[in-house]
Design a protein around this motif. Sequence first.
Motif, PDB file in Angstrom:
ATOM      1  N   CYS A   1       0.787  -1.291   0.003  1.00 23.11           N
ATOM      2  CA  CYS A   1      -0.008   0.018   0.124  1.00 23.11           C
ATOM      3  C   CYS A   1       0.958   1.447  -0.075  1.00 23.11           C
ATOM      4  O   CYS A   1       2.192   1.251   0.526  1.00 23.11           O
ATOM      5  CB  CYS A   1      -1.002  -0.028   1.429  1.00 23.11           C
ATOM      6  SG  CYS A   1      -1.953   1.357   1.397  1.00 23.11           S
TER       7      CYS A   1
ATOM      8  N   ARG B   1      -1.465   4.460   8.954  1.00 22.62           N
ATOM      9  CA  ARG B   1      -0.745   3.984   8.272  1.00 22.62           C
ATOM     10  C   ARG B   1       0.750   3.328   8.671  1.00 22.62           C
ATOM     11  O   ARG B   1       0.831   1.928   8.463  1.00 22.62           O
ATOM     12  CB  ARG B   1      -0.049   4.929   7.282  1.00 22.62           C
ATOM     13  CG  ARG B   1       0.988   4.552   6.272  1.00 22.62           C
ATOM     14  CD  ARG B   1       1.555   5.712   5.510  1.00 22.62           C
ATOM     15  NE  ARG B   1       2.442   5.205   4.226  1.00 22.62           N
ATOM     16  CZ  ARG B   1       3.677   5.042   4.481  1.00 22.62           C
ATOM     17  NH1 ARG B   1       4.133   5.190   5.692  1.00 22.62           N
ATOM     18  NH2 ARG B   1       4.650   4.582   3.418  1.00 22.62           N
TER      19      ARG B   1
ATOM     20  N   HIS C   1      -0.794   4.419   0.594  1.00 22.37           N
ATOM     21  CA  HIS C   1      -1.656   5.493   1.135  1.00 22.37           C
ATOM     22  C   HIS C   1      -0.563   6.350   2.169  1.00 22.37           C
ATOM     23  O   HIS C   1      -0.024   5.889   2.741  1.00 22.37           O
ATOM     24  CB  HIS C   1      -2.755   5.100   1.851  1.00 22.37           C
ATOM     25  CG  HIS C   1      -3.965   4.417   1.059  1.00 22.37           C
ATOM     26  ND1 HIS C   1      -4.152   5.179  -0.001  1.00 22.37           N
ATOM     27  CD2 HIS C   1      -4.434   3.544   1.118  1.00 22.37           C
ATOM     28  CE1 HIS C   1      -5.176   4.576  -0.625  1.00 22.37           C
ATOM     29  NE2 HIS C   1      -5.684   3.560  -0.100  1.00 22.37           N
TER      30      HIS C   1
ATOM     31  N   VAL D   1      -4.821   9.687   3.915  1.00 21.49           N
ATOM     32  CA  VAL D   1      -5.873   8.599   3.604  1.00 21.49           C
ATOM     33  C   VAL D   1      -6.126   7.998   4.783  1.00 21.49           C
ATOM     34  O   VAL D   1      -7.176   7.211   5.040  1.00 21.49           O
ATOM     35  CB  VAL D   1      -5.513   8.199   2.117  1.00 21.49           C
ATOM     36  CG1 VAL D   1      -6.465   6.907   1.892  1.00 21.49           C
ATOM     37  CG2 VAL D   1      -5.371   9.285   1.078  1.00 21.49           C
ATOM     38  N   CYS D   2      -4.867   7.564   5.226  1.00 17.36           N
ATOM     39  CA  CYS D   2      -4.873   6.394   6.145  1.00 17.36           C
ATOM     40  C   CYS D   2      -4.173   6.884   7.480  1.00 17.36           C
ATOM     41  O   CYS D   2      -2.986   6.814   7.474  1.00 17.36           O
ATOM     42  CB  CYS D   2      -4.245   5.039   5.799  1.00 17.36           C
ATOM     43  SG  CYS D   2      -3.955   3.488   6.650  1.00 17.36           S
TER      44      CYS D   2
ATOM     45  N   ARG E   1     -10.673   3.815  -0.994  1.00 11.54           N
ATOM     46  CA  ARG E   1     -10.796   4.285  -2.199  1.00 11.54           C
ATOM     47  C   ARG E   1     -11.966   3.693  -2.984  1.00 11.54           C
ATOM     48  O   ARG E   1     -11.660   3.273  -4.229  1.00 11.54           O
ATOM     49  CB  ARG E   1      -9.505   4.190  -3.142  1.00 11.54           C
ATOM     50  CG  ARG E   1      -8.473   5.273  -2.551  1.00 11.54           C
ATOM     51  CD  ARG E   1      -8.714   6.625  -2.821  1.00 11.54           C
ATOM     52  NE  ARG E   1      -7.502   7.482  -2.452  1.00 11.54           N
ATOM     53  CZ  ARG E   1      -7.575   8.661  -2.390  1.00 11.54           C
ATOM     54  NH1 ARG E   1      -8.593   9.421  -2.386  1.00 11.54           N
ATOM     55  NH2 ARG E   1      -6.489   9.316  -2.035  1.00 11.54           N
TER      56      ARG E   1
ATOM     57  N   GLY F   1      -5.906   1.621  -4.820  1.00 13.63           N
ATOM     58  CA  GLY F   1      -5.463   2.671  -4.920  1.00 13.63           C
ATOM     59  C   GLY F   1      -5.104   3.354  -5.957  1.00 13.63           C
ATOM     60  O   GLY F   1      -5.221   2.820  -6.965  1.00 13.63           O
TER      61      GLY F   1
END
Length: 249
Positions: free
Chosen positions: A31, A41, A33, A37-38, A129, A96
Amino acid sequence: MTAPHCLNPSSIPYAVKDGRRGLLWAVVTGCAHGPDVCPTRDTCWARTLAHRRLPGMKEHYNPDFSPRVNLDLLNAPCRVKRPALILVAFTGELFGNWNNTLLGIHATLGIQKVVEFCPQHTFLFLTKRPENMALYEPWPANAWLGASITGAEPPEVQQARYSHLLAVQGGHRWISYEPTLGPLALHEFPGLSFLVIGMQSGKGAVKPNPMWVADAEATATEAGIPVYRKPDLSRALGLSPRQELPWTP
């Protein structure tokens, strides 16, 4: 030990169907992100799992957890004979923005074809997303399309994420409200078929405000939507278990 079909059993508590554990399909891993967005993370469950590497699957993860497409695993669900619950790319982000490349599009279209080819299986998808799910609609009836919301996102971001999820054609809709880092800014759940609620785990985990959980559950209950509250959250808040699954009679 990895099964011959290269799908590892999942330890996710709600990933159970007919008494059998769900299977992780690592066709896409990793990933990219950012924290915008996260919010989690750096403590991401999938990132932690990938760093440990699933048995026999080290070659399917990049060391830095960057996105990776594993086309050699594309047909793995076709080799599973008994009906199964299959978690699609749960150790990565399938939708993504970086996946809108020729290889990413090819892989996602291939995944969708496998879902269509295997109607005996139930396929769970989860993304931050959901707007990119619409690029591949309509989805088969055995696809459960999920969006992840933590409550730490601004209300307008939560609303937009949910609206994008509802707009996708085909399949079923579900929300993963985990880890619960803030109040869910959704006061009704039209079109939803399942709600999962879970708390943050690991060092520095944030214990959710009980009202966040109670409000989300009340909204789902009023709409007749099954709720699965993860066991560690129930224990942390001193609540009786609530483990409703929509694919179990």
